[in-house]
Write an enzyme that holds these catalytic residues in place. Structure first.
Site, PDB file in Angstrom:
ATOM      1  CG  HIS A  81      30.452  30.724  43.722  1.00 30.58           C
ATOM      2  ND1 HIS A  81      29.694  31.378  42.929  1.00 30.58           N
ATOM      3  CD2 HIS A  81      31.691  30.751  43.344  1.00 30.58           C
ATOM      4  CE1 HIS A  81      30.371  32.068  41.876  1.00 30.58           C
ATOM      5  NE2 HIS A  81      31.822  31.591  42.142  1.00 30.58           N
ATOM      6  CG  LEU A  84      38.110  23.384  45.943  1.00 30.86           C
ATOM      7  CD1 LEU A  84      37.779  22.132  45.641  1.00 30.86           C
ATOM      8  CD2 LEU A  84      38.450  23.937  47.203  1.00 30.86           C
ATOM      9  NE  ARG A  85      41.604  30.593  42.367  1.00 27.70           N
ATOM     10  CZ  ARG A  85      40.795  31.320  41.705  1.00 27.70           C
ATOM     11  NH1 ARG A  85      40.112  30.890  40.570  1.00 27.70           N
ATOM     12  NH2 ARG A  85      40.625  32.472  42.179  1.00 27.70           N
ATOM     13  CG  ASP A 175      31.846  31.785  38.599  1.00 29.25           C
ATOM     14  OD1 ASP A 175      31.032  32.846  38.704  1.00 29.25           O
ATOM     15  OD2 ASP A 175      32.875  31.959  39.598  1.00 29.25           O
ATOM     16  CG  HIS A 255      28.795  35.992  42.087  1.00 30.21           C
ATOM     17  ND1 HIS A 255      28.375  36.640  40.838  1.00 30.21           N
ATOM     18  CD2 HIS A 255      29.840  35.298  41.654  1.00 30.21           C
ATOM     19  CE1 HIS A 255      29.103  36.060  39.872  1.00 30.21           C
ATOM     20  NE2 HIS A 255      29.975  35.381  40.252  1.00 30.21           N
ATOM     21  CG  ASN A 301      33.716  39.643  38.022  1.00 32.98           C
ATOM     22  OD1 ASN A 301      32.550  39.505  38.251  1.00 32.98           O
ATOM     23  ND2 ASN A 301      34.222  39.294  36.851  1.00 32.98           N
ATOM     24  CG  ASP A 328      32.921  34.106  43.932  1.00 28.37           C
ATOM     25  OD1 ASP A 328      33.727  33.289  43.469  1.00 28.37           O
ATOM     26  OD2 ASP A 328      32.946  35.347  43.317  1.00 28.37           O
ATOM     27  CG  HIS A 332      43.877  35.430  43.195  1.00 27.00           C
ATOM     28  ND1 HIS A 332      43.827  34.899  41.954  1.00 27.00           N
ATOM     29  CD2 HIS A 332      42.383  35.959  43.522  1.00 27.00           C
ATOM     30  CE1 HIS A 332      42.582  35.149  41.200  1.00 27.00           C
ATOM     31  NE2 HIS A 332      41.950  35.756  42.080  1.00 27.00           N
ATOM     32  CG  PHE A 346      38.362  40.825  39.067  1.00 26.34           C
ATOM     33  CD1 PHE A 346      37.863  41.962  39.429  1.00 26.34           C
ATOM     34  CD2 PHE A 346      39.029  40.851  37.610  1.00 26.34           C
ATOM     35  CE1 PHE A 346      37.521  43.073  38.693  1.00 26.34           C
ATOM     36  CE2 PHE A 346      38.742  41.994  36.972  1.00 26.34           C
ATOM     37  CZ  PHE A 346      38.070  42.948  37.451  1.00 26.34           C
TER      38      PHE A 346
HETATM   39 ZN    ZN Z   1      31.656  34.591  39.204  1.00 29.49          ZN
END
Ligand code: ZN
Length: 455
Positions: A81, A84-85, A175, A255, A301, A328, A332, A346
């Site tokens: 999870h 990598l954006r 997700d 998660h 989240n 996760d 950002h 989040f």
């Molecule tokens: Zn999630």
């Protein structure tokens, strides 16, 4: 442990077939470490493959010798999870920077979540992400496919085309969003059965969490932030395990964060439901008390929960109810986090601190052994994803995805030193144990003494 020698096994043959550059990697003898934290044994790596494991191995001429005395030797870690954006979120992270972060964390494979721009909901996008991962070459990158078109929650994406693409997608997830429509969830579960895929659900009832900012409880009431009730997670997990049972398919719970969720998964497993679950390092460590300072680095989240929930997820991980730890990792840009809690994004980073947190919360407390760590951070995530190349035993004939971890040093976490573009680490300024002494990707060092080994 007795010395073993490489023979012509299927995995060795596969390694030779798939890795032209594997043969170019120099021979390397990891001397004096403890595989799985057990008896001391050397590990010899030649041509990208583990060629022998045993005490007092002699190094072939020209081999590099790595002194691993006091270190734990593990199979390379696998994160099921990771955000990598890329494409679309390069300001936050790229495949290059995210996989550098993964390597520093001891990972040799990451599974990249689909909530990019465009969304990874077609064969074209997942193949693009796969290619970026191969070009970066810091670890294997396995794209996760979206369940629904554009994460819209209305129509199934082209699951079949993604599964049949060069990326061979087996894990599907919306997700960031929950597949909340039960009919759509049922169809998705049925669909992935045909190629032994799995739906990884972000369990969050959207109606019960409208405007939610943090865990709903005493702290949210005292500091005046809108609460996010545990039942919003638990009700979806309860529904989904019953759906998975009904259609006879595989479900993975992303998660998991509450004591009630642990109980539901435990119950489902006792019934024989084919369900697996993950917990994040931050949910093993932190509680909703962190929100009292209104520092949005702790906004995530699902939200940080109570001390009782932390105890329950640790217990669930220890008794096998929770199968794996997954990061996760959610980087950002600074301007999305350095702002008032209500409007901040989040998410938290996690790749570079995951094993330190697991060591601190689970190993140093006597709750998990290093053998267990190999299971929850390498073997089982690879198995859930049906990845036959990762999470393999440390044994002769296996591809050399290896982590040498020194559990002794402790250091203060400084996100400025991280390879990730994200600086939003929830453990900044905290002291974590352990150091990445060496990470091998198919025998090639990606990290030495916690520094990236350029290639
Ligand atoms: Zn999630």
């Amino acid at each position: 442990m007795t010395p073993t020698t490489a023979s012509t096994t299927a995995s060795a043959a596969d390694a030779a077939a798939t890795g032209a550059d594997r043969a170019a990697a120099p021979a390397l003898l990891i001397r004096g470490g403890r595989p799985y934290g057990e008896d001391v044994a050397d590990v010899l790596v030649e041509d990208g493959t583990i060629s022998a494991v045993g005490p007092d191995l002699s190094a072939p001429e020209g081999a590099e010798i790595v002194d691993a005395e006091g270190c734990i030797v593990l199979p390379g870690l696998v994160d099921l999870h990771t955000h990598l954006r890329e494409p679309g979120g390069e300001e936050a992270e790229t495949v290059e920077t995210g996989t550098r972060a993964a390597a520093r964390g001891g990972f040799t494979a990451v599974h990249a979540m689909a909530n990019t721009t465009p969304v990874a909901d077609t064969a074209g996008v997942v193949e693009q992400v796969l290619q970026r991962g191969e070009d970066a070459a810091w670890c294997a990158v396995h794209p996760i496919g979206a369940v629904t078109v554009g994460l819209g929650g209305e129509r199934l994406a082209e699951l079949d085309a993604m599964a049949g693409s060069r990326a061979r997608v087996r894990v599907f997830s919306d997700d960031g969003k929950c597949v909340s429509d039960p009919v759509l969830m049922r169809r998705a579960l049925e669909y992935v059965k045909t190629f032994d895929g799995v739906i990884a659900q972000h369990a969050q009832d959207p109606r019960l969490t409208e405007g939610a900012q943090m865990h709903e409880g005493r702290v949210s009431a005292e500091i005046g932030l809108t609460g996010w009730p545990s039942v919003a997670e638990e009700s979806i997990i309860a529904r989904d395990v019953l759906l998975a049972e009904h259609v006879g398919s595989r479900l993975h719970v992303c998660h998991l964060s509450t004591a009630g969720s642990v109980e539901i998964v435990r119950w489902a497993k006792q019934r024989g439901v084919d369900v697996t679950a993950e917990v994040t390092p931050h949910h093993l460590l932190l509680t909703d008390e962190e929100a009292r300072g209104y520092d949005a680095v702790y906004k995530v989240n699902p939200p940080l929960r109570t001390r009782a929930d932390v105890e329950a997820v640790r217990e669930g991980l220890a008794d096998g109810t929770i199968d794996i730890v997954a990061t996760d990792h959610a980087p950002h840009p600074a301007d999305a986090k350095d702002r008032e809690w209500d409007t901040a994004a989040f998410g938290m980073t996690g790749l570079e601190t995951a094993l330190g947190i697991v060591q601190q919360t689970m190993v140093d407390t006597g709750t998990l052994t290093w053998r267990d760590v190999a299971r929850v951070l390498s073997e089982t995530p690879a198995r859930i994803a049906r990845d036959l190349d990762q999470g393999r035993p440390l044994a002769a004939g296996e591809v050399a995805h290896v982590l040498v971890w020194d559990p002794r040093p402790a250091a203060e976490v400084d996100p400025e030193e991280h390879a990730s573009r994200g600086r939003n680490s929830p453990v900044a300024g905290r002291t974590l144990p352990g150091r990445n002494r060496l990470t091998l990707l198919a025998g090639r060092p990606t990290v030495r003494d916690s520094r990236l080994a350029e290639h």
